[in-house]
Scaffold this motif. Structure first.
Motif, PDB file in Angstrom:
ATOM      1  N   ASP A 235       0.856  -1.187   0.000  1.00  0.00           N
ATOM      2  CA  ASP A 235       0.000   0.000   0.000  1.00  0.00           C
ATOM      3  C   ASP A 235       0.892   1.237   0.000  1.00  0.00           C
ATOM      4  N   LEU A 236       0.283   2.412  -0.067  1.00  0.00           N
ATOM      5  CA  LEU A 236       1.060   3.646  -0.144  1.00  0.00           C
ATOM      6  C   LEU A 236       1.991   3.833   1.051  1.00  0.00           C
ATOM      7  N   PRO A 237       1.534   3.648   2.299  1.00  0.00           N
ATOM      8  CA  PRO A 237       2.468   3.837   3.420  1.00  0.00           C
ATOM      9  C   PRO A 237       3.690   2.924   3.328  1.00  0.00           C
ATOM     10  N   GLY A 238       3.477   1.663   2.939  1.00  0.00           N
ATOM     11  CA  GLY A 238       4.605   0.750   2.820  1.00  0.00           C
ATOM     12  C   GLY A 238       5.555   1.156   1.711  1.00  0.00           C
ATOM     13  N   MET A 239       5.001   1.619   0.607  1.00  0.00           N
ATOM     14  CA  MET A 239       5.808   2.058  -0.519  1.00  0.00           C
ATOM     15  C   MET A 239       6.637   3.281  -0.146  1.00  0.00           C
ATOM     16  N   VAL A 240       6.010   4.278   0.486  1.00  0.00           N
ATOM     17  CA  VAL A 240       6.736   5.484   0.896  1.00  0.00           C
ATOM     18  C   VAL A 240       7.815   5.137   1.912  1.00  0.00           C
ATOM     19  N   ASN A 241       7.515   4.222   2.805  1.00  0.00           N
ATOM     20  CA  ASN A 241       8.495   3.781   3.797  1.00  0.00           C
ATOM     21  C   ASN A 241       9.740   3.232   3.118  1.00  0.00           C
ATOM     22  N   THR A 242       9.552   2.404   2.093  1.00  0.00           N
ATOM     23  CA  THR A 242      10.686   1.835   1.351  1.00  0.00           C
ATOM     24  C   THR A 242      11.456   2.923   0.616  1.00  0.00           C
ATOM     25  N   MET A 243      10.733   3.830  -0.019  1.00  0.00           N
ATOM     26  CA  MET A 243      11.387   4.893  -0.790  1.00  0.00           C
ATOM     27  C   MET A 243      12.237   5.782   0.118  1.00  0.00           C
TER      28      MET A 243
END
Length: 586
Positions: A235-243
């Motif tokens: 999801d978006l939070p997980g993606m932003v966390n990785t980025m």
């Protein structure tokens, strides 16, 4: 990916887009033969900033040409570097070179070679010229980048802006070059996308062409469809966390290009790759800002969110973070970014003064006087009412997929979700407290508050008006002492509510709206006093909307086939709720 385009000839597309730059900014001119957009000559001579690259990254770079930013931009064909001769012509013939020229280019082999060749030719001609290569992409680590290094992506525009603003102040080429290089060394970026893009003029993708699956995202995808560093389901939070981890984790030795400490001043750029709606960009920017603060302790002093460097209509975004460092001049890096620029592509419109007046609080706290609700003196069994209401809401929630499907055919597809959102909110309110008011009007007031808060759109407004008027209908009949409510009293209150609703909508039975279910329910209950008969009438009314031509609502404007075979979504959803309510009342 979307392979449909309004202009399919890529050469015509690039030329007309460049022409458009001069028609939206009268201070610009265009050399179509060399695909150069440049500032018209002015009396005041400054260092000229020249940049460019393949087309398809608009507003970079042509729309950044203007006072306070670029003096000229050179465009290649889509996703391909311009030729060295194009760049040489820009430097020699199209920009002011009296005080020197700074070339800013992204780190792609074709761009570096062609712009570099032009720079060397210009130097050989006696022109004072310097070059800065921006490589800010943390999606490419040291091991993979090797000798080539990191790609240049959206952080480049911050370098261009700082250099352009300093040049506009009359600074020397030496200082402009140094500050541009300093900015490039202190910016880090990374992108992510949900899909690759199709280039106009190229073959259509086949069904076997590999693209991201519906639930996949690619981290580190390049702005020319280059492969990213990893694919993930998140999801978006997980993606932003990785980025953000790829950008800021000092323990990641492959990617720890920039050290940002909690007390460092920074500027954040959240960039739309071209195909993300403004609504989603707002949500994305908010997620990035939240995580920067809560996870990394970084609170940017400026936030830029918008479209600065695209990948055609790429369904993705990038994050860039610039660490502000001392320039050694009488102007700060932040001052340079805040300085005005008369370029149509630069969209930072919030002044430094406004940023300085900002506070930590982002929400407005209000207080309002609470008006004590007046009871109706009509009593009911709150346990039975809760049971019946829950049964109706559960049935409505179960019907949501059908309501959504019907509304996708005849409307904009939001009716089912809106009804479910309201139902979920009421269920939450009912389960929050074990004891519900026994007074009918007070019970309705609580339900109405949830509807007003949780349901938007036309349906939300209609239900809120109806329920408010229904509670008022009971208060109009209020006895002097508590009295048990009867179906006849309910019917009278419902009649009052239906009449009130008529003041705000002209809908009548036969117009293919929720009135086709509501009106027969109220009329039958008023005539018979029998809930079961009223529910059956509502069901028949909803089913009767099949094949009925709409006279009101968005359905009037919706063309296409299929509407004849489905009921009105609002009428169907209401009838399902009423049937559940009837079952709960036994």
């Amino acid at each position: 990916m979307s392979a449909k385009h309004f202009i399919t000839d890529p050469n015509h597309l690039v030329r007309t887009a460049l022409e458009a730059c001069t028609r939206t900014n009268p201070s610009l001119a265009v050399d179509l033969d060399n695909k150069v957009v440049y500032r018209k000559p002015s009396q005041q001579s400054t260092v000229s900033i020249v940049s460019g690259g393949g087309s398809g990254h608009e507003p970079s770079f042509a729309s950044f040409v203007g006072d306070g930013l670029l003096a000229g931009a050179v465009a290649g064909t889509i996703f391909a570097s311009p030729a060295a001769e194009q760049v040489r012509r820009a430097i020699l013939d199209r920009v002011d070179r009296k005080k020197g020229v700074l070339v800013v280019v992204m780190n792609y082999t074709g761009d570096v070679l062609n712009f570099g060749m032009a720079v060397e030719k210009a130097r050989a001609s006696g022109i004072e010229v310097e070059m800065v290569i921006v490589g800010d992409d943390a999606g490419v680590g040291r091991e993979r980048g090797g000798k080539v290094g990191r790609r240049g992506i959206a952080g480049t525009v911050l370098v261009q802006k700082a250099a352009g603003a300093l040049a506009a102040r009359g600074a020397s080429l030496k200082d402009v070059h140094r500050i541009a290089q300093l900015t490039a060394e202190n910016v880090v970026s990374i992108g992510a996308s949900l899909s690759h893009v199709h280039v106009p003029g190229r073959d259509l993708p086949s069904a076997n062409d590999e693209d991201l699956k519906i639930d996949e995202v690619e981290i580190g995808m390049g702005i020319h469809n280059e492969e990213g560093s990893e694919k993930m389901t998140s999801d978006l939070p997980g993606m932003v966390n990785t980025m953000l981890a790829h950008m800021l984790d000092s323990q990641d030795k492959d990617r720890a290009f920039l050290s940002v400490r909690r007390n460092d001043e920074t500027v954040l750029l959240v960039n739309n790759l071209g195909g993300v709606s403004l609504l989603e960009m707002g949500g994305i920017a908010n997620e990035v800002i939240e995580q920067l603060g809560s996870v990394w302790g970084v609170k940017p002093v400026r936030v830029l969110s918008g479209t600065y460097m695209t990948s055609l209509n790429g369904l993705g975004f990038s994050i860039s973070l610039l660490r502000l460092v001392d320039t050694g001049l009488d102007v700060s890096m932040l001052d340079l970014l805040d300085a005005p620029a008369e370029a149509t592509g630069w969209s930072a419109s919030i002044s430094a003064k406004t940023w300085g007046n900002g506070s930590e609080s982002t929400t407005w706290e209000t207080t309002s006087e609470t008006v004590e609700a007046k009871p109706s003196n009509f009593e009911m069994d709150p346990t039975l009412a809760k049971k019946a209401l829950i049964r109706g809401l559960d049935r409505l929630i179960a019907a949501e997929p059908d309501v959504t499907r019907y509304d996708t055919i005849v409307g904009d597809g939001d009716c089912g979700i809106g009804l479910k959102r309201g139902a979920d909110g009421i269920l939450k309110q009912l389960n929050k407290t074990s004891k519900q008011p026994s007074d009918v009007a007070l019970f309705l007031d609580k339900i109405t508050q949830v509807v007003e808060t949780n349901m938007d759109g036309t349906s939300g407004a209609l239900y809120a008006i109806f329920l408010n008027a229904l509670a008022h209908g009971f208060r109009l009949q209020s006895p002097s002492s508590p009295t048990q409510v009867t179906p006849q009293i309910w019917a009278q209150a419902l009649q009052t509510s239906l009449k009130a609703l008529g003041r705000y909508t002209p809908a009548k039975p036969g117009d293919r709206t929720l009135i086709d279910a509501l009106h027969p329910f109220v009329e039958t209950l008023s005539r018979t006093g029998n809930v079961k008969s009223a529910v059956e009438a509502a069901d028949a009314g909803a089913k009767g909307t099949k094949g009925m031509k709409a006279s009101l609502g968005r359905t009037v404007y919706v063309g296409g086939e299929g509407w004849q075979g489905v009921p009105d979504p609002g009428a169907y959803g209401l009838s399902e709720f009423l049937m559940g309510l009837g079952e709960g009342l036994g």
